[in-house]
Motif scaffolding. Structure first.
Motif, PDB file in Angstrom:
ATOM      1  N   THR A 183       1.416   3.982   6.694  1.00 64.27           N
ATOM      2  CA  THR A 183       1.416   2.753   7.490  1.00 64.27           C
ATOM      3  C   THR A 183       1.487   1.542   6.564  1.00 64.27           C
ATOM      4  OG1 THR A 183       0.088   3.866   9.172  1.00 64.27           O
ATOM      5  CG2 THR A 183       0.215   1.472   9.299  1.00 64.27           C
ATOM      6  N   THR A 184       0.391   1.265   5.867  1.00 67.02           N
ATOM      7  CA  THR A 184       0.383   0.187   4.879  1.00 67.02           C
ATOM      8  C   THR A 184       0.550   0.735   3.469  1.00 67.02           C
ATOM      9  OG1 THR A 184      -2.008   0.249   4.529  1.00 67.02           O
ATOM     10  CG2 THR A 184      -1.196  -1.099   6.357  1.00 67.02           C
ATOM     11  N   GLY A 185       0.384   2.037   3.303  1.00 62.29           N
ATOM     12  CA  GLY A 185       0.457   2.655   1.985  1.00 62.29           C
ATOM     13  C   GLY A 185      -0.864   2.691   1.249  1.00 62.29           C
ATOM     14  N   ALA A 186      -1.942   2.169   1.871  1.00 54.32           N
ATOM     15  CA  ALA A 186      -3.231   2.090   1.191  1.00 54.32           C
ATOM     16  C   ALA A 186      -3.761   3.471   0.802  1.00 54.32           C
ATOM     17  CB  ALA A 186      -4.244   1.364   2.074  1.00 54.32           C
ATOM     18  N   THR A 187      -3.641   4.432   1.694  1.00 50.60           N
ATOM     19  CA  THR A 187      -4.158   5.771   1.402  1.00 50.60           C
ATOM     20  C   THR A 187      -3.394   6.414   0.255  1.00 50.60           C
ATOM     21  OG1 THR A 187      -4.856   6.099   3.694  1.00 50.60           O
ATOM     22  CG2 THR A 187      -4.580   8.071   2.351  1.00 50.60           C
ATOM     23  N   LEU A 188      -2.065   6.368   0.307  1.00 55.77           N
ATOM     24  CA  LEU A 188      -1.278   6.992  -0.754  1.00 55.77           C
ATOM     25  C   LEU A 188      -1.516   6.313  -2.101  1.00 55.77           C
ATOM     26  CD1 LEU A 188       2.124   7.675   1.044  1.00 55.77           C
ATOM     27  CD2 LEU A 188       0.277   9.297   0.556  1.00 55.77           C
ATOM     28  N   ARG A 189      -1.596   4.982  -2.118  1.00 56.80           N
ATOM     29  CA  ARG A 189      -1.853   4.280  -3.381  1.00 56.80           C
ATOM     30  C   ARG A 189      -3.217   4.670  -3.958  1.00 56.80           C
ATOM     31  NH1 ARG A 189      -0.450  -0.243  -0.537  1.00 56.80           N
ATOM     32  NH2 ARG A 189       1.690  -0.958  -0.817  1.00 56.80           N
ATOM     33  N   THR A 190      -4.223   4.722  -3.081  1.00 59.46           N
ATOM     34  CA  THR A 190      -5.575   5.042  -3.554  1.00 59.46           C
ATOM     35  C   THR A 190      -5.631   6.464  -4.106  1.00 59.46           C
ATOM     36  OG1 THR A 190      -6.514   3.542  -1.902  1.00 59.46           O
ATOM     37  CG2 THR A 190      -8.006   5.118  -2.910  1.00 59.46           C
ATOM     38  N   CYS A 191      -4.990   7.406  -3.421  1.00 62.86           N
ATOM     39  CA  CYS A 191      -4.961   8.789  -3.900  1.00 62.86           C
ATOM     40  C   CYS A 191      -4.179   8.896  -5.210  1.00 62.86           C
ATOM     41  CB  CYS A 191      -4.340   9.697  -2.845  1.00 62.86           C
ATOM     42  SG  CYS A 191      -5.320   9.866  -1.336  1.00 62.86           S
ATOM     43  N   TYR A 192      -3.064   8.200  -5.272  1.00 61.02           N
ATOM     44  CA  TYR A 192      -2.227   8.174  -6.475  1.00 61.02           C
ATOM     45  C   TYR A 192      -3.029   7.659  -7.667  1.00 61.02           C
ATOM     46  CZ  TYR A 192       1.835   6.649  -9.322  1.00 61.02           C
ATOM     47  OH  TYR A 192       2.752   6.446 -10.317  1.00 61.02           O
ATOM     48  N   ASP A 193      -3.755   6.553  -7.470  1.00 55.50           N
ATOM     49  CA  ASP A 193      -4.562   5.976  -8.542  1.00 55.50           C
ATOM     50  C   ASP A 193      -5.717   6.887  -8.940  1.00 55.50           C
ATOM     51  OD1 ASP A 193      -2.910   3.768  -8.541  1.00 55.50           O
ATOM     52  OD2 ASP A 193      -4.262   2.515  -7.339  1.00 55.50           O
ATOM     53  N   ALA A 194      -6.337   7.540  -7.946  1.00 55.27           N
ATOM     54  CA  ALA A 194      -7.456   8.431  -8.243  1.00 55.27           C
ATOM     55  C   ALA A 194      -7.005   9.609  -9.108  1.00 55.27           C
ATOM     56  CB  ALA A 194      -8.084   8.934  -6.947  1.00 55.27           C
ATOM     57  N   LEU A 195      -5.849  10.167  -8.812  1.00 56.86           N
ATOM     58  CA  LEU A 195      -5.333  11.278  -9.614  1.00 56.86           C
ATOM     59  C   LEU A 195      -4.926  10.806 -11.008  1.00 56.86           C
ATOM     60  CD1 LEU A 195      -3.254  13.171  -6.895  1.00 56.86           C
ATOM     61  CD2 LEU A 195      -5.375  13.945  -7.994  1.00 56.86           C
ATOM     62  N   ALA A 196      -4.432   9.575 -11.100  1.00 56.18           N
ATOM     63  CA  ALA A 196      -4.047   9.040 -12.408  1.00 56.18           C
ATOM     64  C   ALA A 196      -5.245   8.916 -13.338  1.00 56.18           C
ATOM     65  CB  ALA A 196      -3.366   7.685 -12.238  1.00 56.18           C
ATOM     66  N   THR A 197      -6.433   8.671 -12.786  1.00 57.71           N
ATOM     67  CA  THR A 197      -7.623   8.531 -13.630  1.00 57.71           C
ATOM     68  C   THR A 197      -8.000   9.835 -14.318  1.00 57.71           C
ATOM     69  OG1 THR A 197      -9.190   9.027 -11.833  1.00 57.71           O
ATOM     70  CG2 THR A 197      -8.530   6.718 -12.123  1.00 57.71           C
ATOM     71  N   VAL A 198      -7.506  10.962 -13.809  1.00 58.61           N
ATOM     72  CA  VAL A 198      -7.774  12.263 -14.446  1.00 58.61           C
ATOM     73  C   VAL A 198      -6.477  12.854 -15.011  1.00 58.61           C
ATOM     74  CG1 VAL A 198      -9.868  12.805 -13.145  1.00 58.61           C
ATOM     75  CG2 VAL A 198      -7.627  13.390 -12.179  1.00 58.61           C
ATOM     76  N   ASP A 199      -5.510  11.948 -15.280  1.00 58.38           N
ATOM     77  CA  ASP A 199      -4.250  12.323 -15.941  1.00 58.38           C
ATOM     78  C   ASP A 199      -3.405  13.311 -15.140  1.00 58.38           C
ATOM     79  OD1 ASP A 199      -4.789  10.674 -18.170  1.00 58.38           O
ATOM     80  OD2 ASP A 199      -6.074  12.232 -19.032  1.00 58.38           O
ATOM     81  N   VAL A 200      -3.462  13.220 -13.827  1.00 58.07           N
ATOM     82  CA  VAL A 200      -2.587  14.017 -12.976  1.00 58.07           C
ATOM     83  C   VAL A 200      -1.486  13.107 -12.459  1.00 58.07           C
ATOM     84  CG1 VAL A 200      -2.378  15.351 -10.846  1.00 58.07           C
ATOM     85  CG2 VAL A 200      -4.386  15.637 -12.307  1.00 58.07           C
ATOM     86  N   GLY A 201      -0.243  13.390 -12.854  1.00 58.48           N
ATOM     87  CA  GLY A 201       0.884  12.593 -12.392  1.00 58.48           C
ATOM     88  C   GLY A 201       1.424  13.111 -11.074  1.00 58.48           C
ATOM     89  N   VAL A 202       1.771  12.202 -10.185  1.00 60.90           N
ATOM     90  CA  VAL A 202       2.297  12.560  -8.869  1.00 60.90           C
ATOM     91  C   VAL A 202       3.801  12.356  -8.878  1.00 60.90           C
ATOM     92  CG1 VAL A 202       2.290  11.967  -6.414  1.00 60.90           C
ATOM     93  CG2 VAL A 202       0.136  11.992  -7.706  1.00 60.90           C
ATOM     94  N   GLY A 203       4.548  13.407  -8.544  1.00 61.51           N
ATOM     95  CA  GLY A 203       6.001  13.310  -8.531  1.00 61.51           C
ATOM     96  C   GLY A 203       6.529  12.514  -7.363  1.00 61.51           C
ATOM     97  N   ALA A 204       5.897  12.639  -6.198  1.00 52.91           N
ATOM     98  CA  ALA A 204       6.324  11.938  -4.986  1.00 52.91           C
ATOM     99  C   ALA A 204       5.258  12.156  -3.922  1.00 52.91           C
ATOM    100  CB  ALA A 204       7.685  12.444  -4.495  1.00 52.91           C
ATOM    101  N   ALA A 205       5.411  11.442  -2.830  1.00 54.41           N
ATOM    102  CA  ALA A 205       4.568  11.660  -1.651  1.00 54.41           C
ATOM    103  C   ALA A 205       5.473  12.047  -0.499  1.00 54.41           C
ATOM    104  CB  ALA A 205       3.774  10.405  -1.307  1.00 54.41           C
ATOM    105  N   VAL A 206       5.035  13.006   0.298  1.00 56.37           N
ATOM    106  CA  VAL A 206       5.792  13.412   1.482  1.00 56.37           C
ATOM    107  C   VAL A 206       4.901  13.229   2.703  1.00 56.37           C
ATOM    108  CG1 VAL A 206       7.336  14.993   0.290  1.00 56.37           C
ATOM    109  CG2 VAL A 206       5.169  15.842   1.126  1.00 56.37           C
ATOM    110  N   VAL A 207       5.467  12.652   3.747  1.00 56.60           N
ATOM    111  CA  VAL A 207       4.720  12.385   4.972  1.00 56.60           C
ATOM    112  C   VAL A 207       5.568  12.748   6.178  1.00 56.60           C
ATOM    113  CG1 VAL A 207       3.418  10.504   3.887  1.00 56.60           C
ATOM    114  CG2 VAL A 207       5.504   9.983   5.152  1.00 56.60           C
TER     115      VAL A 207
END
Length: 226
Positions: A183-207
């Motif tokens: 919707t606003t992208g807030a959930t995906l951004r927050t999850c993306y950032d949370a995974l980045a803090t533990v060095d997990v890169g996200v290739g894409a998001a699918v919805v």
């Protein structure tokens, strides 16, 4: 024993097969609803991953998601999972592919008989041998239902509340975030950032559904519920 889960599974068995979108006695989609699915979209998400959506948050896709998510029709996970598989196939990278579901509020998951996004991920993984599901993300206490919140409020609602469980992190391969609606992208951004803090890169998001433009209902902006 998961009594709630067993009860929901029994409901799935006794419910007649019908169109996921409109309930007509044709499964999984009647011709009219099938013709209205898609086309796929790529909603822009500044500060987040590339997003691939099955279609807009409208018509039979929206109806099917609401029946599945809010009205207890767990058997619709299959037809929706087939649609989501196509988006996963488009986003696929080096194997194995790890699907990481965006977390739901614990109270919402209990009310729905389990995490509905994780169930969709399992439906995709059942169709693709090289696809696995990892659930390292959890939503901490204090997050409220996002219905009616604007973009800034949704971001504030999630700030600091998405937790990462190191023991549940995906292994090597391609990591895809999965959610039902953007919707606003807030959930995906927050999850993306949370995974980045533990060095997990996200290739894409699918919805499943792209609701990035506000829906107008009676003169007010109406956003889908998380």
């Amino acid at each position: 024993m998961d009594v709630r889960g067993m009860a929901a599974a029994l409901v799935d068995l006794v419910l007649p097969g019908d169109c996921a979108g409109c309930g007509a006695p044709v499964q999984p989609w009647c011709p009219q609803c099938r013709a209205q699915l898609g086309p796929p979209t790529r909603p822009p998400l500044s500060g987040g991953p590339v997003v691939l959506a099955v279609g807009r948050y409208t018509g039979p896709l929206r109806s099917a998601l609401l029946r599945y998510k809010e009205r207890g029709r767990r058997n619709i996970a299959g037809p929706l999972g087939v649609l989501l598989t196509a988006a996963v196939d488009e986003a696929v990278g080096p194997s194995p592919v790890w699907l990481v579901p965006a977390p739901s509020r614990p109270a919402a998951a209990r009310a729905r008989g389990g995490d509905h996004v994780a169930r969709l991920c399992r439906a995709v993984a059942a169709r693709r041998p090289g696809v696995r599901v990892a659930r390292p993300l959890r939503l901490g206490s204090g997050a409220r239902d996002s219905v009616g919140l604007d973009a800034e409020q949704r971001a504030a609602n999630l700030a600091g509340r998405v937790r990462v469980r190191p023991a549940a992190l995906p292994g090597s391969g391609t990591v895809l975030l999965v959610d039902d609606v953007v919707t606003t992208g807030a959930t995906l951004r927050t999850c993306y950032d949370a995974l980045a803090t533990v060095d997990v890169g996200v290739g894409a998001a699918v919805v499943l559904c792209d609701a990035t433009s506000p829906l107008i209902t009676g003169g007010a902006q109406s956003y889908p519920r998380r």
